[in-house]
Design an enzyme around this catalytic site. Structure first.
Site, mmCIF file in Angstrom:
data_model
loop_
_atom_site.group_PDB
_atom_site.id
_atom_site.type_symbol
_atom_site.label_atom_id
_atom_site.label_comp_id
_atom_site.label_asym_id
_atom_site.label_seq_id
_atom_site.Cartn_x
_atom_site.Cartn_y
_atom_site.Cartn_z
ATOM 1 N N ASP A 55 25.396 9.481 -17.179
ATOM 2 C CA ASP A 55 25.968 10.464 -16.268
ATOM 3 C C ASP A 55 25.698 10.014 -14.839
ATOM 4 O OD1 ASP A 55 26.957 13.062 -15.171
ATOM 5 O OD2 ASP A 55 26.793 13.686 -17.272
ATOM 6 N N HIS A 74 31.726 11.110 -13.889
ATOM 7 C CA HIS A 74 30.302 11.160 -14.255
ATOM 8 C C HIS A 74 29.724 9.755 -14.371
ATOM 9 C CE1 HIS A 74 29.833 15.491 -14.890
ATOM 10 N NE2 HIS A 74 31.034 15.486 -15.432
ATOM 11 N N GLU A 77 35.731 16.734 -16.109
ATOM 12 C CA GLU A 77 35.248 16.875 -14.734
ATOM 13 C C GLU A 77 35.387 15.571 -13.964
ATOM 14 O OE1 GLU A 77 31.928 20.414 -15.211
ATOM 15 O OE2 GLU A 77 31.276 18.335 -15.466
#
Length: 511
Positions: free
Chosen positions: A172, A243, A307
């Protein structure tokens, strides 16, 4: 009382006691499961449970039982003279072994000798099989590194609850935990951040404590083998194209501003830094996935995929050119194209790519398995498009949310409360969906994101007993919270303590 609650359990009269003279008969593939039974019971009981042609404990495989028991079902009969465990496949025998452990006194789950305990089981007849094939637990190792021993303990605990997937979130913005020989700086640089945000996303407070950690390939191979022996598949997650700040701190040329120097992100939330869409970035992803597949034999490989801010692509001449060359209406559509490219690499290798579902899920190839997390209806939409679905709606399965609004609740993700009744009420395949939609649901899993989880005590508090509740409904959707689950949980809590669970969460009264 067993967790998850069996589909059919009939108590009988009497008890069976394991002694030094008890022998186990298991032939063929069942022999490995008999070894598992010995390995699990020996630390506490000290019993040899030696192999014997006339064993009073019988483990047997009967493929003809497949129509009744499926891949993971089992039939267990205990009377005063014998224990008989039957399944069509080894997975069913392994689940039956976990039931035997729960029928014994709680001390049987201890890793230490427990002298003076009578190792007896109540007589019972159980016929049991799971409703869903995917019953998982996702552990985030990227925000806070989870040492190998904690993961091995997690495998033991989830196997006891008949969960069969450990989903590891390995990379991440805040850390890269996966060793990659072709890109050593991923762990040399990307596995360490200088500090961590001390509050929720957007906070201006930091703890100023460096945090680091990465696994070796030997450790991950040990984890995969240990899990497989217990019937648990380890599914790796390598986030892309968003990420990825930790990866770009190690290799800036893979981003959209090649000359830029980045740190491993020290904030929580969504970072705008994403991979570029040039060929070198795609080659990086393929190489990382090749080494991932060498370590993890799982059929499924998770690509993250959610995201993913598009600001950098919109401001990048190279990304805008790529979008135009591909005939895309806007750079934002590069996310679906990018995932399609790396997903095809997995498909060509015989694997199945998995992504978190987003609102633009229609851009994913139908061969992708999707995990809806924002809204359960996204799962229904994906099923209608032909995707296989693993349900992970955050309002019911995110264990990093607080369990209550009480002032002594530890810091957790803001916005929602997921209490025990809410976790237990989660249905992976809701009854109001059409039959064809429900048929696309592989199962469900719990998520434990680790922004605020830096100690084993906090980990256990968040996971248990809410993970027990999710495991219960994933196995047996007919389990009732007040009638079935709460009484079983009361009997189960001493087992959790014997397993070394440091601290368990709140158990509200039945409604």
């Amino acid at each position: 009382m067993i967790l998850p609650t069996p589909v059919d359990l009939v108590p009988a009269a009497g008890r069976f006691t394991l002694t030094e003279r008890t022998t186990v008969r298991a032939d063929g593939e069942a022999a490995a499961v008999a070894d598992l039974l010995r390995d699990l019971l020996r630390p506490a009981t000290g019993l040899p449970l030696a192999a014997g042609a006339e064993g009073t404990v019988l483990l047997a495989l009967d493929p003809a039982a497949g129509p009744e028991l499926g891949e993971e079902g089992y039939r267990l009969t205990v009377d005063p003279f014998q224990v008989t465990l039957l399944a069509a496949r080894p997975a069913g025998l392994r689940h039956g072994v976990q039931t035997i452990r729960q029928l014994l006194p709680p001390e049987a789950l201890s890793p230490e000798p427990a002298p003076g305990v009578e190792w007896s089981l109540p007589a019972v007849r159980i016929t049991d099989r799971p409703r869903h094939a995917w019953r998982g637990f996702m552990i985030d190792t990227a925000r806070h590194f989870q040492p190998l021993e904690r993961l091995l303990a997690a495998v033991d605990r989830i196997a006891l609850h008949k969960l069969n997937v450990l989903h590891l979130h390995l990379t991440d913005d805040q850390g890269w935990r996966l060793p990659v020989d072709a890109y050593p700086r991923l762990t040399e640089v990307g596995a360490r951040r200088e500090r961590s945000m001390a509050g929720h996303a957007g906070s201006t407070a930091y703890d100023a404590l460096p945090h680091q950690g990465a696994y070796t390939k030997a450790e991950l191979r040990r984890l995969v083998g240990y899990a497989a022996e217990r019937g648990v598949t380890v599914v790796p997650e390598i986030d892309m194209p968003g990420h990825t700040r930790a990866a770009l701190a190690a290799y800036p040329h893979l981003g959209n501003q090649p000359g830029r120097q980045l740190d491993v992100w020290t904030d929580w939330g969504v970072c705008e830094t994403v991979l570029g869409v040039h060929e070198e970035a795609l080659a990086f992803c393929r190489a990382v996935l090749d080494e991932t597949m060498e370590l993890f034999p799982s059929r499924y490989v998770h690509l993250g995929g959610d995201e993913c801010p598009t600001t950098e692509w919109e401001n990048s001449p190279a990304a805008r050119r790529r979008a135009a060359e591909l005939g895309l209406a806007a750079p934002a559509q590069l996310r679906g194209w990018f995932l399609g490219q790396v997903g095809r690499h997995l498909l060509d290798a015989g694997r199945v790519p998995v992504c978190w579902a987003e609102t633009d899920g229609a851009t994913l190839p139908v061969e992708f398995t999707v995990m809806p997390w924002r809204d359960a209806e996204h799962g229904r939409e994906a099923a209608r498009r032909g995707h296989d679905v693993v349900m992970a709606p955050h309002r019911a399965t995110y264990l990093d949310y607080p369990q209550s609004e009480l002032p002594d609740e530890p810091l957790g993700q803001a916005g929602y409360v997921v209490d025990l009744p809410t976790a237990h009420a989660h249905q992976a395949a809701p009854a109001h969906w059409d039959e064809s939609e429900r048929a696309r649901v592989l199962g469900t899993q719990a998520q434990l994101w680790s922004e605020f989880v830096s100690t084993p005590e906090h980990f256990d508090y968040l996971a248990y007993p809410r993970l027990c509740a999710i495991a219960d409904r994933a196995w047996n959707p007919d389990s009732d919270y007040a009638r079935d689950f709460l009484p079983a949980l009361a009997a189960h809590r001493p087992r959790l303590a014997a397993l070394g669970v440091h601290r368990t969460g709140r158990v509200p009264d039945a409604p």
